[in-house]
Design an enzyme around this catalytic site. Sequence first.
Site, PDB file in Angstrom:
ATOM      1  N   SER A 180       0.821  -1.223   0.000  1.00 33.63           N
ATOM      2  CA  SER A 180       0.000   0.000   0.000  1.00 33.63           C
ATOM      3  C   SER A 180       0.850   1.267   0.000  1.00 33.63           C
ATOM      4  CB  SER A 180      -0.952   0.074   1.203  1.00 33.63           C
ATOM      5  OG  SER A 180      -0.839  -1.005   2.045  1.00 33.63           O
TER       6      SER A 180
ATOM      7  N   GLY B 115       2.078  -0.328   8.767  1.00 33.42           N
ATOM      8  CA  GLY B 115       2.842   0.914   8.875  1.00 33.42           C
ATOM      9  C   GLY B 115       3.515   1.408   7.611  1.00 33.42           C
ATOM     10  N   SER B 116       3.123   0.876   6.431  1.00 31.23           N
ATOM     11  CA  SER B 116       3.852   1.309   5.228  1.00 31.23           C
ATOM     12  C   SER B 116       3.563   2.778   4.886  1.00 31.23           C
ATOM     13  CB  SER B 116       3.560   0.396   4.045  1.00 31.23           C
ATOM     14  OG  SER B 116       2.321   0.668   3.472  1.00 31.23           O
ATOM     15  N   TRP B 117       2.351   3.262   5.165  1.00 29.73           N
ATOM     16  CA  TRP B 117       2.075   4.695   4.898  1.00 29.73           C
ATOM     17  C   TRP B 117       2.930   5.562   5.830  1.00 29.73           C
ATOM     18  CZ3 TRP B 117      -3.501   6.553   3.375  1.00 29.73           C
ATOM     19  CH2 TRP B 117      -3.894   5.883   2.200  1.00 29.73           C
TER      20      TRP B 117
ATOM     21  N   ASP C  88      -3.554   2.626  15.264  1.00 29.48           N
ATOM     22  CA  ASP C  88      -4.227   1.403  14.795  1.00 29.48           C
ATOM     23  C   ASP C  88      -4.679   0.568  15.995  1.00 29.48           C
ATOM     24  OD1 ASP C  88      -4.197  -0.070  11.778  1.00 29.48           O
ATOM     25  OD2 ASP C  88      -4.639  -1.404  13.471  1.00 29.48           O
TER      26      ASP C  88
ATOM     27  N   ASP D 292      -8.387   2.876  19.169  1.00 26.82           N
ATOM     28  CA  ASP D 292      -9.533   2.772  18.265  1.00 26.82           C
ATOM     29  C   ASP D 292      -9.880   4.174  17.750  1.00 26.82           C
ATOM     30  OD1 ASP D 292     -11.957   2.400  17.077  1.00 26.82           O
ATOM     31  OD2 ASP D 292     -12.848   1.261  18.729  1.00 26.82           O
TER      32      ASP D 292
ATOM     33  N   ASP E 214      -6.299   4.763   5.921  1.00 29.83           N
ATOM     34  CA  ASP E 214      -6.361   3.635   4.984  1.00 29.83           C
ATOM     35  C   ASP E 214      -7.195   2.531   5.639  1.00 29.83           C
ATOM     36  OD1 ASP E 214      -5.723   2.163   2.705  1.00 29.83           O
ATOM     37  OD2 ASP E 214      -3.827   1.424   3.515  1.00 29.83           O
TER      38      ASP E 214
ATOM     39  N   LYS F 241      -9.389   5.995   2.414  1.00 32.79           N
ATOM     40  CA  LYS F 241      -9.796   4.901   1.519  1.00 32.79           C
ATOM     41  C   LYS F 241     -11.315   4.770   1.538  1.00 32.79           C
ATOM     42  CE  LYS F 241      -8.615   0.534   2.557  1.00 32.79           C
ATOM     43  NZ  LYS F 241      -7.420  -0.323   2.454  1.00 32.79           N
TER      44      LYS F 241
END
Length: 297
Positions: free
Chosen positions: A25, A53-55, A77, A93, A118, A158
């Site tokens: 992503s 955690g890629s973003w 997250d 949350d 996302d 998203k």
Amino acid sequence: MGKSSKDKRDLYYRKAKEEGYRARSAFKLLQLNEQFQLFKDVKRVVDLCAAPGSWSQVLSREIFSRDEPDAKIVAVDLQPMASIPNVTTLQADITHPKTLAKILEIFGGEPADFVCSDGAPDVTGLHDLDEYIQAQLILCALQLTTCILKPGGNFVAKIFRGRDIDLLYSQLGYLFDKVICAKPRASRGTSLESFIVCLGYRPRPGWTPTLREDGSTEEFFEGSGIGRASLRDDLELEEEERVIAPFIACGDLSAYDSDATYTLEEGFSSTSLDPVQMPTAPPYKKALEMKRKGLLK
Ligand code: SAM
């Protein structure tokens, strides 16, 4: 399917591992940024629904490469996340008002320049329920965003282009100067996934969004200027305006097509690569432990 066959089948998956990203992503955010320059002059960022955690990795690399020592990135997250350089991770949350308070505390009360989400809930397989939960998650991300984003700031989330998506575009149009539906090339064409890119946050003067545990969504948006279906005096139902947002495919044409199958001759070595980050709390962890102890029948 072994990991090497996935390496060949999905070049974004392969490229992510080669470039040290935890998920494919990452390329979706990079392609959105190419199109909309989302990271320009950005110092404080909230990455909602950020695991693995890629973003956040993209944000950290881009923002801190500009030598911005006082920049801050908060990644939130439900799942725990392995640490990322220059990113504060928060296991929380996004639908709970306390999460907003924690983010504001990290920012020292300063607003964010950019918020991205996302988010995707666990799929139940019941299509209507899944669509409803996804819509609620976007709404929660939007509510949190309106409480923390600076006027003029940008928001990306998203979405799945379902039945009532035009209503969401119209509602966002009351809060932002521009609302665009964007599809990066790294997002599979076969999926309904897209991203709403909302540029230039413009809350109505006098409206102070406040998240309360016991407050309804309707109460939250009261005074924001967002229209809603209502009965006129002549008992005609005045429908909310529905809007078609402009649709933009982004990522340059030389970028890989997520739906295509590539062969190894096309520049990729045949060695399969290990994952960049092992899962921190995978759902199968308990089953593995039980199996090891011989407790699994
Ligand atoms: N952008 C991430 C990346 O690049 O690594 C991938 C995000 S993943 C597609 C969707 C995430 O949404 C999941 O990790 C899930 O735990 C998270 N999520 C779903 N509901 C959430 C909630 N209510 N609060 C926080 N996170 C949530």
